[in-house]
Structure formats: structure tokens, C-alpha cells
Enzyme design. Structure first.
Site, PDB file in Angstrom:
ATOM      1  CE  LYS A  19      35.175  40.664  43.200  1.00 45.79           C
ATOM      2  NZ  LYS A  19      35.994  39.670  42.488  1.00 45.79           N
ATOM      3  CB  SER A  20      32.035  34.551  44.572  1.00 46.36           C
ATOM      4  OG  SER A  20      33.328  34.974  44.919  1.00 46.36           O
ATOM      5  N   GLY A  91      39.512  38.133  37.291  1.00 45.48           N
ATOM      6  CA  GLY A  91      40.102  36.796  37.306  1.00 45.48           C
ATOM      7  C   GLY A  91      39.027  35.725  37.339  1.00 45.48           C
ATOM      8  CB  SER A 164      42.498  28.554  43.441  1.00 46.46           C
ATOM      9  OG  SER A 164      41.789  29.219  42.424  1.00 46.46           O
ATOM     10  CG  ASP A 312      39.322  37.983  47.817  1.00 44.54           C
ATOM     11  OD1 ASP A 312      40.443  37.675  47.385  1.00 44.54           O
ATOM     12  OD2 ASP A 312      38.267  37.673  47.232  1.00 44.54           O
ATOM     13  NE  ARG A 343      44.360  42.260  46.425  1.00 42.00           N
ATOM     14  CZ  ARG A 343      43.172  41.711  46.193  1.00 42.00           C
ATOM     15  NH1 ARG A 343      42.789  40.634  46.875  1.00 42.00           N
ATOM     16  NH2 ARG A 343      42.363  42.234  45.290  1.00 42.00           N
ATOM     17  NE  ARG A 385      38.485  41.716  47.219  1.00 39.47           N
ATOM     18  CZ  ARG A 385      37.177  41.958  47.276  1.00 39.47           C
ATOM     19  NH1 ARG A 385      36.694  42.879  48.082  1.00 39.47           N
ATOM     20  NH2 ARG A 385      36.330  41.267  46.529  1.00 39.47           N
TER      21      ARG A 385
HETATM   22  C1  S3P Z   1      37.007  33.902  43.779  1.00 38.26           C
HETATM   23  C2  S3P Z   1      38.019  33.144  44.294  1.00 38.26           C
HETATM   24  C3  S3P Z   1      39.222  33.709  44.922  1.00 38.26           C
HETATM   25  C4  S3P Z   1      39.033  35.167  45.297  1.00 38.26           C
HETATM   26  C5  S3P Z   1      38.393  35.943  44.195  1.00 38.26           C
HETATM   27  C6  S3P Z   1      37.022  35.373  43.854  1.00 38.26           C
HETATM   28  C7  S3P Z   1      35.850  33.240  43.144  1.00 38.26           C
HETATM   29  O1  S3P Z   1      40.290  33.630  44.001  1.00 38.26           O
HETATM   30  O2  S3P Z   1      40.276  35.735  45.621  1.00 38.26           O
HETATM   31  O3  S3P Z   1      38.230  37.300  44.573  1.00 38.26           O
HETATM   32  O4  S3P Z   1      34.819  33.884  42.913  1.00 38.26           O
HETATM   33  O5  S3P Z   1      35.950  32.031  42.866  1.00 38.26           O
HETATM   34  P1  S3P Z   1      41.226  32.329  43.883  1.00 38.26           P
HETATM   35  O6  S3P Z   1      40.425  31.233  43.332  1.00 38.26           O
HETATM   36  O7  S3P Z   1      42.331  32.752  42.948  1.00 38.26           O
HETATM   37  O8  S3P Z   1      41.723  32.069  45.274  1.00 38.26           O
END
Ligand code: S3P
Length: 425
Positions: A19-20, A91, A164, A312, A343, A385
Site C-alpha cells: 500500500k505504501s 491517512g 512516522s 500496522d 486500535r 486491520r
Molecule cells: C504509512 C505509514 C504509517 C502506517 C501507514 C502507512 C506510510 O503511518 O501506519 O499505514 O505509507 O507512510 P504513520 O506514518 O502514521 O506511522
């Protein structure tokens, strides 16, 4: 969604795209010059939100069953969207796109669903404002909807209070446009896909330890990207094979970037039988197939720098810990409270309903494992999740589980239930 238990987990499963990396391939492709070709893209709702946002800013994105083509227009090629940018539940889309929008010469508005409207955005508003951005939370509560008036940005040295990748990436993307060299230092290293991919796209980016650095970049250039499978999706199948008796599962195409593999380290430490086979490097990311077998797990402590590398996966690790013998303590994981749901609260509530011995703490949870899990109705709180974690708990529960709003798995793994059914004995 009704999920039954299973006598064993057998066969093989191929894990859908990360996903990232999928998000970033659309974003970076859109602001690069030329055509970026993406294979293995995750067709989940979150990544489709990213496509829709960049389409609204004048980027042509062709989504075919085989590959995605992004006709990038360069760093200065986005055009003003004529309506709100809808980030859905994502997010990653919200925080990363904000870094890009902060430097454009137009105004934009961002919002998403009810969950997004509760997630903290001050963590990006503050550093972006320090760079000269004009970014406002319309309701004054530090959450979306956001209004961003693009400005000329300047470089900063930012010490982030949270580990993060979304915060780091937002600042690095703004830093692409800022004059000078921007640095972001995190308390512990978060996933580094932005650094790796931006480098491949031609940005002046580097990193050492927990500091990432980016300098003004004239232009990014299109890339061919093969997205590896998402270890966060593989996590459900790894756990399924570990906790279900008489199981052996080959999990193919799993990204094993070291900033993401905390779950493997923790499960090995708990006595899990996981073999990494066929290790290879694809498009700058390490990938392997995992052979996982039923194991007698025991409890462990999970805390410190490993937390961002498995953040995650904590919900599904909590399921494994409930089945394991002995005590598992998860600390330093306050971030769990500000994910798609709280969570810590949601796992504690749902696992308690199943008969587990779990206590929420301020920054994690304490689980006394080994109690039998029984049938319960689980509230997913529309968090993908949570739904997938309890589908795995169902495998070893007496009577299975019923999951409310179980279709929210669409966010990151649309074929999750189908894939799970195929390997259930
Ligand atoms: C992500 C970073 C993480 C992760 C999210 C995807 C990303 O969040 O929990 O599912 O793709 O950069 P945080 O940056 O809030 O830790």
C-alpha cells in the site's frame, strides 16, 4: 461477515501490492516528467483515493488490469483542482499530498471520511508551516478538512516528536520544492520507501541513521515500478499459519524491507517457524517468499525502536499473543490510538469479548495468552486491520466470529476473504 474456524491452513497465497509503495508510485509519478509504469499496484480503496486526487489535478492516469500508466507533468505540472480533494479513509494520501500541495501556486481543499476527520494533522501542519506553508484546519481542531494555499517554501531542520513515515514523507515532499536542504530526524526509523523511491526518481535525497535529507530538486523523472507484496497484508496469513494446528503455508511475494519486518523478528522470538525463501531484490526493495508452519508460540515484550517497523501489524500480533503461552507486553505504541480506529481500545474490547485476558495500557497492551477464544460479534469500527485480525482469530476460536462492517478490508486487501478461504482446510 461470518468467519468460521479451520482445522488447518495449507497451500500458497500470493500477496497483493504494498500500500505504501502503491500510493507513492502514483504521487511521485504524477510530479515526475514522463510516463511512469506501475505493475503490481494495490487496487485497494486507499490507493484509488490517491489516483482520484491526482486525476483531479490534471494528471492522466490509466488504470488497466495489467498495469497503471501515470502521465506525469513534472514538479510544476499540477493544476488547481476544481473541487475538494477526497482522500477517503487514507491517512497516507492526506499527509503526503499536503506536502506537495503546500508548494503549489494554487489553493486546494482536502477532506475524507469520518475516520480521517478525527486523525491528527497538526503533526504535518506544524513542520510545513515552519517551511512557510499556509495550511489551515478549517474547523480549528487540527484535523481535516484542510485548506492549503500554496506558497514558496524554505528548507528546515526538523526533529520530529513521532516516528512516522507519513510525517517524514510530507516534509521531504515539501522539501523537494523548498530552497536549500531540508532534514527530518525521527526518534526511531520509520519505513523508508519515500527515500528509496524519490532517489530512483532523481531527487537529491539521502539518509543516515534516523535522519533523512532532501535538497531542492529541479525535476523528477518517470520510472518503471514493480510493487512488491505488502508485508502488512502478509501478516494475516503468517499469523494464520502459525496459530492454526497442522498448518504449512507458502506466502509468495512479500516485501521484506528492514524498516517493515518487525513482525518476523517478533514471531521468531516467540518461537514461530518462518523460513525466508527465494530472497531477491525488485525495484530496489527486498522481497522473499515465506514458508510458515504451525508453532507453539510463547509471550514476549515488544517495545522501543522495533515499534515503527511493525506498527500496522500490532492488531494481528495481539491475536497471536492471545493464543501464545504466557505474557506479552506491548509498549511505546501510543500511535495505535490515532490509526483508522483507536486500535488499543478496539483490540482490547473485541479480544475481551472473545474470552482473552487483555488489558489496555496508555501506550500498548498486556496480554496473558493461552485462554481459549470463543465466538463473539466483533465491531471492526470500519478499520480494515481490525476486521482482518479477527478473521484470523476466528480460525482458532470455538464457533468462529461475526465481524460488523467486514467489507472494510477493501481499503487495503479487496480479495482478503477469498484468499483466506482458499487456504483454509
Ligand atoms: C504509512 C505509514 C504509517 C502506517 C501507514 C502507512 C506510510 O503511518 O501506519 O499505514 O505509507 O507512510 P504513520 O506514518 O502514521 O506511522
Amino acid at each position: 461477515m461470518i468467519l468460521t474456524n479451520a482445522s488447518k491452513i495449507r497451500g500458497e497465497v500470493s500477496i497483493p501490492g504494498d500500500k505504501s509503495i502503491s500510493h507513492r508510485s502514483i504521487m511521485f509519478g504524477s510530479i515526475a516528467k514522463g510516463t511512469t509504469r506501475i505493475k503490481g499496484f494495490l487496487q485497494g480503496a486507499d490507493c484509488l483515493s490517491t489516483i482520484s486526487c491526482f486525476s483531479k489535478m490534471g494528471i492522466e492516469i490509466k488504470n488497466t488490469p495489467d498495469e497503471i500508466l501515470v502521465y506525469g507533468k513534472g514538479l510544476r505540472g499540477l493544476s488547481k483542482p476544481d473541487s475538494l480533494l477526497d482522500v477517503g479513509n487514507s491517512g497516507t494520501t492526506t499527509r503526503l499530498i499536503s506536502g506537495i500541495l503546500a508548494a503549489q501556486d494554487f489553493t486546494s481543499h482536502i477532506n475524507g471520511d469520518a475516520s480521517i476527520e478525527k486523525r491528527p494533522m497538526k503533526r504535518i501542519m506544524e513542520p510545513l508551516s515552519l517551511m512557510g506553508a499556509d495550511i489551515v484546519s478549517d474547523r480549528g481542531n487540527g484535523c481535516t478538512p484542510l485548506t492549503i494555499n500554496g506558497k514558496k517554501l524554505h528548507a528546515i531542520d526538523y526533529v520530529s516528536p513521532v516516528a512516522s513515515a507519513q510525517v517524514k514523507s510530507s516534509i521531504l515532499l515539501a522539501g523537494l520544492y523548498a530552497d536549500g536542504t531540508t532534514t527530518v530526524t525521527e526518534p526511531a526509523l520509520s519505513r523508508n520507501h519515500s527515500e528509496l523511491m524519490l532517489k530512483a526518481f532523481g531527487a537529491n535525497v539521502s539518509s543516515s541513521g534516523t535522519t533523512a535529507r532532501i535538497s531542492t530538486t529541479e525535476e523528477l523523472y518517470a520510472q518503471d515500478i514493480l510493487v512488491p507484496g505488502d508485508i502488512s497484508s502478509a501478516a494475516y496469513f503468517i499469523t494464520a499459519a502459525l496459530i492454526t494446528p497442522d498448518s504449512e503455508l507458502l506466502i509468495k511475494n512479500v516485501g521484506i524491507n528492514p524498516t517493515r519486518t518487525g513482525i518476523i523478528k517478533v514471531y521468531l522470538d516467540m518461537g514461530g517457524k518462518i523460513e525466508l525463501l527465494n530472497k531477491r531484490t525488485i525495484a530496489g526493495e527486498e522481497v522473499a517468499d515465506l514458508l510458515v508452519s504451525s508453532s507453539s508460540l510463547h509471550g514476549t515484550d515488544i517495545c522501543g525502536d522495533i515499534i515503527p517497523t511493525l506498527i500496522d501489524e500490532i492488531p494481528v500480533i495481539a491475536i497471536a499473543a492471545s493464543v501464545a503461552e504466557g505474557k506479552t507486553v506491548i509498549r511505546d505504541a501510543k500511535e495505535l490510538k490515532v490509526k483508522e480506529s483507536d486500535r488499543i481500545a478496539v483490540m482490547t474490547d473485541n479480544l475481551t469479548r472473545m474470552g482473552a485476558d487483555i488489558t489496555a495500557t496508555d501506550d500498548g497492551m498486556i496480554i496473558n495468552g493461552g485462554k481459549p477464544l470463543r465466538y463473539a460479534v466483533i465491531d471492526s469500527y470500519l478499520d480494515h486491520r481490525i476486521a482482518m485480525s479477527f478473521a484470523i482469530a476466528a480460525l482458532v476460536s470455538e464457533g468462529g466470529v461475526e465481524i460488523k462492517d467486514g467489507e472494510c478490508v477493501n481499503i487495503s486487501y479487496p480479495k482478503f476473504y477469498e484468499d483466506l478461504e482458499k487456504v483454509k482446510g
